[in-house]
Design a protein around this motif. Sequence first.
Motif, mmCIF file in Angstrom:
data_model
loop_
_atom_site.group_PDB
_atom_site.id
_atom_site.type_symbol
_atom_site.label_atom_id
_atom_site.label_comp_id
_atom_site.label_asym_id
_atom_site.label_seq_id
_atom_site.Cartn_x
_atom_site.Cartn_y
_atom_site.Cartn_z
ATOM 1 N N CYS A 156 5.312 121.631 41.837
ATOM 2 C CA CYS A 156 5.682 121.711 40.728
ATOM 3 C C CYS A 156 5.217 122.763 39.922
ATOM 4 C CB CYS A 156 5.553 120.244 40.170
ATOM 5 S SG CYS A 156 6.390 118.924 40.885
ATOM 6 N N SER A 157 5.870 122.966 38.685
ATOM 7 C CA SER A 157 5.416 123.962 37.991
ATOM 8 C C SER A 157 4.228 123.767 37.240
ATOM 9 C CB SER A 157 6.551 124.486 36.606
ATOM 10 O OG SER A 157 7.668 124.862 37.399
ATOM 11 N N HIS A 158 3.186 124.529 36.907
ATOM 12 C CA HIS A 158 1.953 124.217 36.122
ATOM 13 C C HIS A 158 2.346 123.690 34.843
ATOM 14 C CE1 HIS A 158 -0.041 127.864 38.164
ATOM 15 N NE2 HIS A 158 -0.127 126.743 39.194
ATOM 16 N N GLU A 159 3.505 124.067 34.068
ATOM 17 C CA GLU A 159 3.544 123.795 32.868
ATOM 18 C C GLU A 159 3.995 122.259 32.814
ATOM 19 O OE1 GLU A 159 3.949 128.070 33.003
ATOM 20 O OE2 GLU A 159 4.867 126.225 34.453
ATOM 21 N N LEU A 160 4.328 121.549 33.632
ATOM 22 C CA LEU A 160 4.660 119.895 33.824
ATOM 23 C C LEU A 160 3.298 119.327 33.491
ATOM 24 C CD1 LEU A 160 7.217 119.859 36.800
ATOM 25 C CD2 LEU A 160 7.615 120.066 34.212
ATOM 26 N N LEU A 161 2.221 119.629 34.060
ATOM 27 C CA LEU A 161 1.064 118.779 33.485
ATOM 28 C C LEU A 161 0.750 118.800 32.195
ATOM 29 C CD1 LEU A 161 -0.780 117.300 35.682
ATOM 30 C CD2 LEU A 161 -2.475 119.391 35.157
ATOM 31 N N THR A 162 0.542 117.414 31.561
ATOM 32 C CA THR A 162 0.550 117.134 30.237
ATOM 33 C C THR A 162 -0.497 115.709 29.963
ATOM 34 O OG1 THR A 162 1.582 116.662 28.117
ATOM 35 C CG2 THR A 162 2.527 115.485 30.325
ATOM 36 N N PRO A 181 7.876 116.127 32.942
ATOM 37 C CA PRO A 181 6.537 116.443 32.734
ATOM 38 C C PRO A 181 5.943 115.381 33.476
ATOM 39 C CG PRO A 181 7.573 116.529 30.578
ATOM 40 C CD PRO A 181 8.906 115.936 31.583
ATOM 41 N N LYS A 182 4.406 115.593 33.953
ATOM 42 C CA LYS A 182 3.595 114.665 34.734
ATOM 43 C C LYS A 182 2.702 114.584 33.869
ATOM 44 C CE LYS A 182 6.404 115.498 38.279
ATOM 45 N NZ LYS A 182 7.397 114.286 38.436
ATOM 46 N N ILE A 211 -11.228 112.388 41.033
ATOM 47 C CA ILE A 211 -10.049 111.465 41.046
ATOM 48 C C ILE A 211 -9.669 111.010 39.708
ATOM 49 C CG2 ILE A 211 -9.260 109.420 41.694
ATOM 50 C CD1 ILE A 211 -9.756 111.283 44.061
ATOM 51 N N GLY A 212 -8.415 111.510 39.270
ATOM 52 C CA GLY A 212 -7.814 111.027 38.234
ATOM 53 C C GLY A 212 -6.764 110.251 38.113
ATOM 54 N N LEU A 213 -5.988 109.592 36.955
ATOM 55 C CA LEU A 213 -4.921 108.812 37.216
ATOM 56 C C LEU A 213 -3.629 109.608 36.616
ATOM 57 C CD1 LEU A 213 -3.942 105.836 37.399
ATOM 58 C CD2 LEU A 213 -4.467 105.650 34.868
ATOM 59 N N GLY A 214 -2.411 109.242 37.192
ATOM 60 C CA GLY A 214 -1.240 110.014 36.779
ATOM 61 C C GLY A 214 -0.080 109.440 36.773
ATOM 62 N N SER A 215 0.902 109.812 36.190
ATOM 63 C CA SER A 215 2.320 109.117 36.614
ATOM 64 C C SER A 215 3.281 110.418 36.998
ATOM 65 C CB SER A 215 2.708 108.476 35.156
ATOM 66 O OG SER A 215 4.173 108.220 35.340
ATOM 67 N N ASP A 216 3.856 109.762 38.031
ATOM 68 C CA ASP A 216 4.920 110.824 38.598
ATOM 69 C C ASP A 216 6.145 110.468 38.061
ATOM 70 O OD1 ASP A 216 6.541 112.698 39.881
ATOM 71 O OD2 ASP A 216 6.399 111.512 41.709
ATOM 72 N N HIS A 217 6.273 110.985 36.831
ATOM 73 C CA HIS A 217 7.655 110.417 36.088
ATOM 74 C C HIS A 217 8.742 111.392 36.647
ATOM 75 C CE1 HIS A 217 8.929 108.192 32.459
ATOM 76 N NE2 HIS A 217 10.101 109.097 32.612
ATOM 77 N N THR A 218 10.054 110.738 36.975
ATOM 78 C CA THR A 218 10.872 111.315 37.661
ATOM 79 C C THR A 218 12.486 110.759 37.132
ATOM 80 O OG1 THR A 218 9.539 111.333 39.790
ATOM 81 C CG2 THR A 218 11.922 111.335 39.908
ATOM 82 N N ASP A 219 13.279 111.863 37.217
ATOM 83 C CA ASP A 219 14.699 111.357 36.936
ATOM 84 C C ASP A 219 15.332 110.744 37.926
ATOM 85 O OD1 ASP A 219 17.395 111.840 36.450
ATOM 86 O OD2 ASP A 219 16.890 113.485 35.055
ATOM 87 N N ASP A 238 3.270 111.443 23.190
ATOM 88 C CA ASP A 238 4.793 111.399 23.178
ATOM 89 C C ASP A 238 5.449 112.535 23.988
ATOM 90 O OD1 ASP A 238 4.651 109.117 21.135
ATOM 91 O OD2 ASP A 238 3.836 110.771 19.761
ATOM 92 N N ILE A 239 6.092 112.144 24.869
ATOM 93 C CA ILE A 239 6.640 112.948 25.740
ATOM 94 C C ILE A 239 8.269 112.679 25.834
ATOM 95 C CG2 ILE A 239 6.690 114.015 28.430
ATOM 96 C CD1 ILE A 239 4.033 112.431 28.580
ATOM 97 N N LYS A 240 8.941 114.215 25.911
ATOM 98 C CA LYS A 240 10.527 113.968 25.973
ATOM 99 C C LYS A 240 11.008 114.276 27.164
ATOM 100 C CE LYS A 240 10.620 115.190 20.885
ATOM 101 N NZ LYS A 240 11.304 116.256 19.983
ATOM 102 N N PHE A 241 12.091 113.549 27.474
ATOM 103 C CA PHE A 241 12.831 113.627 28.711
ATOM 104 C C PHE A 241 14.400 113.644 28.529
ATOM 105 C CE2 PHE A 241 8.940 111.162 29.427
ATOM 106 C CZ PHE A 241 8.431 111.889 30.423
ATOM 107 N N VAL A 242 15.005 114.362 29.248
ATOM 108 C CA VAL A 242 16.486 114.236 29.258
ATOM 109 C C VAL A 242 16.964 113.234 30.185
ATOM 110 C CG1 VAL A 242 18.503 115.446 29.908
ATOM 111 C CG2 VAL A 242 16.474 116.721 28.963
#
Length: 230
Positions: free
Chosen positions: A62-68, A121-122, A97-105, A72-76
């Motif tokens: 994935c693109s570097h820019e997706l990490l956030t 965004p991730k 070790i961290g915590l993340g969400s693989d947000h997916t369309d 407040d995150i905007k999705f299409v």
Amino acid sequence: MKTINFKLQRMSGEEDLALSYDELLVIGYAGRNMEKTMEHIKELEEQLGVPAPKKIPTIFECSHELLTQEKDIKFVGSKTSGEVEYVIVLYNDNIYIGLGSDHTDRELESVSVPKAKQVCPKPISKELWDYNDLKDHWDSIKLISYQTINGVEEVYQDGTLADILPVEKILEELKERVGDIKNSIIYSGTVPLLKGFAYGDNFRCMMVDEVLNRTIALDYNVQVISEEER
């Protein structure tokens, strides 16, 4: 190379860590129980039309820019959703070790899984733990997520790290199929959903270590961007 800031929480105390990373990778179909993983693949194929992977676990770049770390995150589109995951952070030959969400369309997933991963965004936590502090009780650590739908928060996922491939196995797969990787951020794959996919306006998740009595939390709002021209 991109840089992101974390709070590294060791047993001896907390320190700031400004981490520069080269790769952002997302692992899919990483369940430790192969039979359940195959059932999940079949379920996705039948319910959402998601094509079965050629090999499991899957690895997506994935693109570097997706990490956030934004709140407040905007999705299409209205059919996107998060998944609670542990995140491997490789930095200067250390494993955190961290915590993340693989947000997916989910709609786009039926057309192209890589594109569905790439367009969202991730989210990632602001805190990290030292992997060495977790090794001896790894499988007992809990992963829990919640969705807020129409103002009501419901439990969405409830599992442990025993449900997902361990760190060593994921790194072994990456070394074999991608090559040696350094200074990378890797999303691990998720625990099962309790009731199937849901689409809310807030996603909240936690990684709970009851042995060391500490928690990493992640919480973000899902804002849907209009698909119509203005």
